[in-house]
Design a protein around this motif. Structure first.
Motif, short mmCIF file in Angstrom:
data_model
loop_
_atom_site.label_atom_id
_atom_site.label_comp_id
_atom_site.label_asym_id
_atom_site.label_seq_id
_atom_site.Cartn_x
_atom_site.Cartn_y
_atom_site.Cartn_z
N ASP A 47 -19.74 -23.08 -1.28
CA ASP A 47 -19.00 -23.46 -2.49
C ASP A 47 -18.82 -22.30 -3.47
N THR A 48 -18.91 -21.07 -2.99
CA THR A 48 -18.76 -19.92 -3.86
C THR A 48 -17.30 -19.51 -3.95
N LEU A 49 -16.81 -19.37 -5.18
CA LEU A 49 -15.46 -18.91 -5.40
C LEU A 49 -15.48 -17.40 -5.62
N LEU A 50 -14.29 -16.81 -5.69
CA LEU A 50 -14.21 -15.40 -6.03
C LEU A 50 -14.69 -15.21 -7.47
N PRO A 51 -15.07 -13.98 -7.84
CA PRO A 51 -15.55 -13.75 -9.22
C PRO A 51 -14.54 -14.23 -10.26
N ASP A 52 -15.06 -14.59 -11.45
CA ASP A 52 -14.20 -15.06 -12.53
C ASP A 52 -13.09 -14.05 -12.83
N GLY A 53 -11.87 -14.56 -12.99
CA GLY A 53 -10.76 -13.69 -13.31
C GLY A 53 -10.12 -13.01 -12.11
N GLU A 54 -10.66 -13.25 -10.94
CA GLU A 54 -10.13 -12.59 -9.74
C GLU A 54 -8.97 -13.37 -9.15
N ARG A 55 -7.95 -12.65 -8.72
CA ARG A 55 -6.86 -13.21 -7.93
C ARG A 55 -6.60 -12.22 -6.80
N LEU A 56 -7.15 -12.55 -5.64
CA LEU A 56 -7.05 -11.67 -4.49
C LEU A 56 -5.67 -11.85 -3.85
N LEU A 57 -4.87 -10.80 -3.89
CA LEU A 57 -3.52 -10.82 -3.32
C LEU A 57 -3.45 -9.82 -2.18
N TRP A 58 -2.67 -10.16 -1.17
CA TRP A 58 -2.53 -9.24 -0.05
C TRP A 58 -1.19 -9.43 0.62
N ARG A 59 -0.80 -8.41 1.39
CA ARG A 59 0.47 -8.45 2.11
C ARG A 59 0.35 -7.63 3.38
N ARG A 60 0.89 -8.16 4.46
CA ARG A 60 0.94 -7.40 5.71
C ARG A 60 2.08 -6.38 5.62
N GLU A 61 1.86 -5.21 6.18
CA GLU A 61 2.90 -4.19 6.21
C GLU A 61 2.63 -3.24 7.37
N VAL A 62 3.48 -2.25 7.51
CA VAL A 62 3.29 -1.21 8.51
C VAL A 62 3.11 0.10 7.77
N ALA A 63 2.11 0.88 8.16
CA ALA A 63 1.82 2.14 7.48
C ALA A 63 1.41 3.18 8.50
N ALA A 64 1.39 4.43 8.08
CA ALA A 64 0.99 5.52 8.95
C ALA A 64 -0.53 5.58 9.05
N ASP A 65 -1.05 5.55 10.26
CA ASP A 65 -2.48 5.66 10.47
C ASP A 65 -2.97 6.99 9.89
N PRO A 66 -4.03 6.97 9.06
CA PRO A 66 -4.47 8.21 8.41
C PRO A 66 -4.96 9.28 9.39
N GLU A 67 -5.35 8.88 10.60
CA GLU A 67 -5.85 9.85 11.57
C GLU A 67 -4.77 10.32 12.53
N THR A 68 -3.96 9.38 13.04
CA THR A 68 -2.98 9.73 14.07
C THR A 68 -1.58 9.92 13.52
N GLY A 69 -1.30 9.33 12.35
CA GLY A 69 0.04 9.39 11.79
C GLY A 69 1.00 8.38 12.40
N GLU A 70 0.53 7.60 13.36
CA GLU A 70 1.38 6.60 14.01
C GLU A 70 1.56 5.38 13.09
N LEU A 218 2.34 -10.91 -3.85
CA LEU A 218 1.97 -9.58 -4.35
C LEU A 218 3.23 -8.81 -4.74
N LEU A 219 3.35 -8.52 -6.04
CA LEU A 219 4.49 -7.78 -6.59
C LEU A 219 4.08 -6.32 -6.74
#
Length: 223
Positions: A47-70, A218-219
């Motif tokens: 029954d634990t919620l996120l900390p007070d005032g928190e709004r966890l937002l996320w979005r899937r995307e495609v990005a360059a791998d920091p090691e391979t650049g792919e 997520l804006l």
């Protein structure tokens, strides 16, 4: 109008393609949200919620791998609470192949009249009443309706859309317990002008639209 000095933490995560839970989480927004919670205080406690005032937002995307650049699947995660991605990886070893975290300060970025680039992945719906007086949310499928929805968000949250493209649409089904949830999503990208910095800062922190815990709302803003 002064934007409150609440820093935001923006993380880019790289789930490992080899980990046994990655495919499960990328296929289920609800499962993914539950996994991300392990980077924040109280995760796993009944029954634990996120900390007070928190709004966890996320979005899937495609990005360059920091090691391979792919180009690889990545997650953009925004939180008020500083995340501990090491704790997530300790609980589920190897789940993340890497991560980056930076801090955003909206006070200097949001000034009246400033033009900013934006990106948004949203659950674009309206509430309608049927002939029996029952209300339900309905997805908007026509581009004109979707862009009108975005304009209304601007009216409510202190910005004017100067131009926007629809870069993707989709329908996602996910389970939350025994309930099946269907999300009608639209990806927008374009330019906006800041009208009310305080209202826009609230929209950035709190997200736009519904299904915010399921990867919507997520804006992202940039010069």
């Amino acid at each position: 109008m002064t934007v409150q000095a609440i820093p935001l933490h923006l993380s880019r995560l790289f789930p490992s393609a080899q980990h046994q839970h990655t495919a499960r989480d990328l296929g289920s927004p609800y499962a993914l949200h539950q996994t991300l919670r392990w980077a924040f205080p109280g995760a796993g406690q009944p029954d634990t919620l996120l900390p007070d005032g928190e709004r966890l937002l996320w979005r899937r995307e495609v990005a360059a791998d920091p090691e391979t650049g792919e180009a690889v699947p990545a997650l953009l995660v925004q939180s008020v609470t500083p995340p501990d991605w090491g704790a997530l990886n300790a609980r589920d070893p190897g789940y993340l192949s890497g991560w980056e975290v930076r801090t955003l300060d909206l006070r200097h970025a949001l000034t009246p009249g400033r033009v900013l680039h934006f990106r948004l992945h949203a659950n674009v719906t309206v509430r309608r009443v049927d002939e029996r007086g029952h209300t339900a949310r309905h997805g908007l499928h026509h581009p004109d309706e979707q862009l009108a929805w975005l304009d209304r968000q601007g009216d409510r949250h202190g910005f004017e859309v100067l131009g926007a493209d629809i870069t993707g649409t989709g329908r996602v089904r996910t389970r939350k317990g025994r309930t099946t949830i269907t999300l009608y999503t639209v990806a927008f990208e374009g330019a906006l002008q800041v009208l009310n910095p305080v209202a826009l800062a609230g929209a950035v922190r709190g997200g736009l639209g519904h299904a915010k815990s399921l990867g919507c709302g997520l804006l992202s803003l940039a010069p």
